[in-house]
Design a protein around this motif. Structure first.
Motif, PDB file in Angstrom:
ATOM      1  N   HIS A 214       0.821  -1.208   0.000  1.00 47.04           N
ATOM      2  CA  HIS A 214       0.000   0.000   0.000  1.00 47.04           C
ATOM      3  C   HIS A 214       0.858   1.263   0.000  1.00 47.04           C
ATOM      4  O   HIS A 214       0.657   2.170  -0.832  1.00 47.04           O
ATOM      5  N   ALA A 215       1.818   1.342   0.923  1.00 50.46           N
ATOM      6  CA  ALA A 215       2.654   2.542   1.000  1.00 50.46           C
ATOM      7  C   ALA A 215       3.503   2.697  -0.250  1.00 50.46           C
ATOM      8  O   ALA A 215       3.621   3.796  -0.806  1.00 50.46           O
ATOM      9  N   LEU A 216       4.090   1.608  -0.708  1.00 54.36           N
ATOM     10  CA  LEU A 216       4.981   1.678  -1.870  1.00 54.36           C
ATOM     11  C   LEU A 216       4.233   2.161  -3.111  1.00 54.36           C
ATOM     12  O   LEU A 216       4.730   3.025  -3.858  1.00 54.36           O
ATOM     13  N   VAL A 217       3.049   1.638  -3.337  1.00 52.25           N
ATOM     14  CA  VAL A 217       2.271   2.058  -4.501  1.00 52.25           C
ATOM     15  C   VAL A 217       1.832   3.515  -4.342  1.00 52.25           C
ATOM     16  O   VAL A 217       1.892   4.306  -5.300  1.00 52.25           O
ATOM     17  N   SER A 218       1.432   3.904  -3.146  1.00 51.51           N
ATOM     18  CA  SER A 218       1.012   5.291  -2.908  1.00 51.51           C
ATOM     19  C   SER A 218       2.181   6.257  -3.115  1.00 51.51           C
ATOM     20  O   SER A 218       2.031   7.316  -3.749  1.00 51.51           O
ATOM     21  N   GLU A 219       3.335   5.916  -2.579  1.00 48.05           N
ATOM     22  CA  GLU A 219       4.525   6.756  -2.751  1.00 48.05           C
ATOM     23  C   GLU A 219       4.933   6.861  -4.214  1.00 48.05           C
ATOM     24  O   GLU A 219       5.428   7.899  -4.670  1.00 48.05           O
ATOM     25  N   LEU A 221       3.053   7.080  -6.748  1.00 50.28           N
ATOM     26  CA  LEU A 221       2.228   8.035  -7.485  1.00 50.28           C
ATOM     27  C   LEU A 221       2.937   9.380  -7.602  1.00 50.28           C
ATOM     28  O   LEU A 221       2.760  10.115  -8.583  1.00 50.28           O
ATOM     29  N   TYR A 222       3.743   9.715  -6.594  1.00 52.85           N
ATOM     30  CA  TYR A 222       4.460  10.983  -6.597  1.00 52.85           C
ATOM     31  C   TYR A 222       5.906  10.853  -7.084  1.00 52.85           C
ATOM     32  O   TYR A 222       6.419  11.743  -7.758  1.00 52.85           O
ATOM     33  N   LEU A 223       6.536   9.737  -6.740  1.00 47.67           N
ATOM     34  CA  LEU A 223       7.975   9.611  -6.949  1.00 47.67           C
ATOM     35  C   LEU A 223       8.363   8.651  -8.063  1.00 47.67           C
ATOM     36  O   LEU A 223       9.522   8.623  -8.467  1.00 47.67           O
ATOM     37  N   VAL A 228      11.109   4.713  -6.209  1.00 53.32           N
ATOM     38  CA  VAL A 228      10.690   4.297  -4.870  1.00 53.32           C
ATOM     39  C   VAL A 228      11.330   2.965  -4.484  1.00 53.32           C
ATOM     40  O   VAL A 228      11.780   2.781  -3.341  1.00 53.32           O
ATOM     41  N   ILE A 229      11.379   2.028  -5.405  1.00 50.21           N
ATOM     42  CA  ILE A 229      12.015   0.743  -5.097  1.00 50.21           C
ATOM     43  C   ILE A 229      13.472   0.946  -4.741  1.00 50.21           C
ATOM     44  O   ILE A 229      13.984   0.356  -3.773  1.00 50.21           O
ATOM     45  N   GLN A 230      14.181   1.791  -5.474  1.00 42.02           N
ATOM     46  CA  GLN A 230      15.576   2.072  -5.154  1.00 42.02           C
ATOM     47  C   GLN A 230      15.713   2.730  -3.783  1.00 42.02           C
ATOM     48  O   GLN A 230      16.656   2.446  -3.034  1.00 42.02           O
ATOM     49  N   MET A 231      14.769   3.579  -3.434  1.00 35.54           N
ATOM     50  CA  MET A 231      14.800   4.224  -2.116  1.00 35.54           C
ATOM     51  C   MET A 231      14.615   3.210  -0.992  1.00 35.54           C
ATOM     52  O   MET A 231      15.288   3.263   0.039  1.00 35.54           O
TER      53      MET A 231
END
Length: 237
Positions: A214-219, A221-223, A228-231
């Motif tokens: 949930h958080a990864l997909v939501s993040e 949307l912006y990044l 995001v996966i690399q982060m």
């Protein structure tokens, strides 16, 4: 390094909201692996409101990292897992109408049931994990079932950490220490995010895998998904 398994249920939710195949669940699984994710997680529920049973079958040939299938071991779920034979099955005691997973197993009360289910999966070469709260008795009970791993249910940590309470990590650290000492692998998931994952990782000894959706997909949307996966991977080092 702790492995990042991306839960792709939310991609299926978005697809199902309009019908058709956009966004494409199988392609998304291919992409997150190409971007560096070390696993793909799905949680098919009986009503198939997000990931469908057929999605799980379709994903099997394309997941070349770890494939983790979560769910309550009702007969239809067990039949699916035994057919697909993922890398890992994570047993979650969610009710049929649960919005999302909201509690771990009582591994003492359900010991006989879990032992039977786990034995069936392990005899078919599938690694097993049990979703548990960070309660020492439940960790000890998990060991008695014969499971390979536990998955710590991290919602309470995420909520309290977001309020500034860093001491919320303490029961999770103790649960992981006990699991390590008795030969259980440790996974974790639920409400972990870019904001809390580094702190969580630093305080959980022997953390093998986190499942984040949930958080990864939501993040993303912006990044952006690849970014995001690399982060996450950087924070999990």
């Amino acid at each position: 390094m702790t492995k990042l398994s991306v839960n792709i249920n939310k991609i299926a939710t978005l697809r199902n909201s309009r019908g058709g195949q956009t966004p494409n669940v199988v392609q998304f699984a291919k992409d997150v692996q190409r971007f560096g994710a070390e696993g793909v997680t799905v949680h098919p529920r009986p009503d198939e409101r997000h990931i469908r049973y057929q999605d799980t079958r379709d994903l099997k040939p394309v997941v070349h990292t770890e494939f983790n299938v979560e769910g309550n071991p009702i007969k239809s779920f067990m039949d699916l897992v035994l057919e697909v034979k993922p890398t890992q099955v994570t047993l979650v005691p969610d009710a049929v109408d649960a919005l999302t997973s909201d509690a771990g197993w009582d591994t003492i009360k359900h010991k006989d049931f879990l032992t039977e289910v786990i034995s069936e999966f392990k005899s078919n070469g599938i690694r097993t994990s049990i979703f548990v709260d960070p309660v020492l008795q439940m960790v000890e009970g998990a060991k008695a079932t014969g499971t390979d791993r536990i998955e710590l249910y991290t919602e309470s940590f995420a909520h309290q950490y977001g309020l500034g309470n860093e001491k919320a990590i303490e029961p999770f650290t103790k649960a992981a220490e006990l699991a390590n000492s008795i030969g259980l692998g440790v996974n974790a998931g639920h409400d972990l995010s870019l904001d809390n994952i580094k702190f969580f990782k630093q305080h959980i000894p022997g953390l093998l895998e986190v499942s984040i959706g949930h958080a990864l997909v939501s993040e993303s949307l912006y990044l952006g998904v690849e970014n995001v996966i690399q982060m996450y991977l950087q924070r999990l080092q």
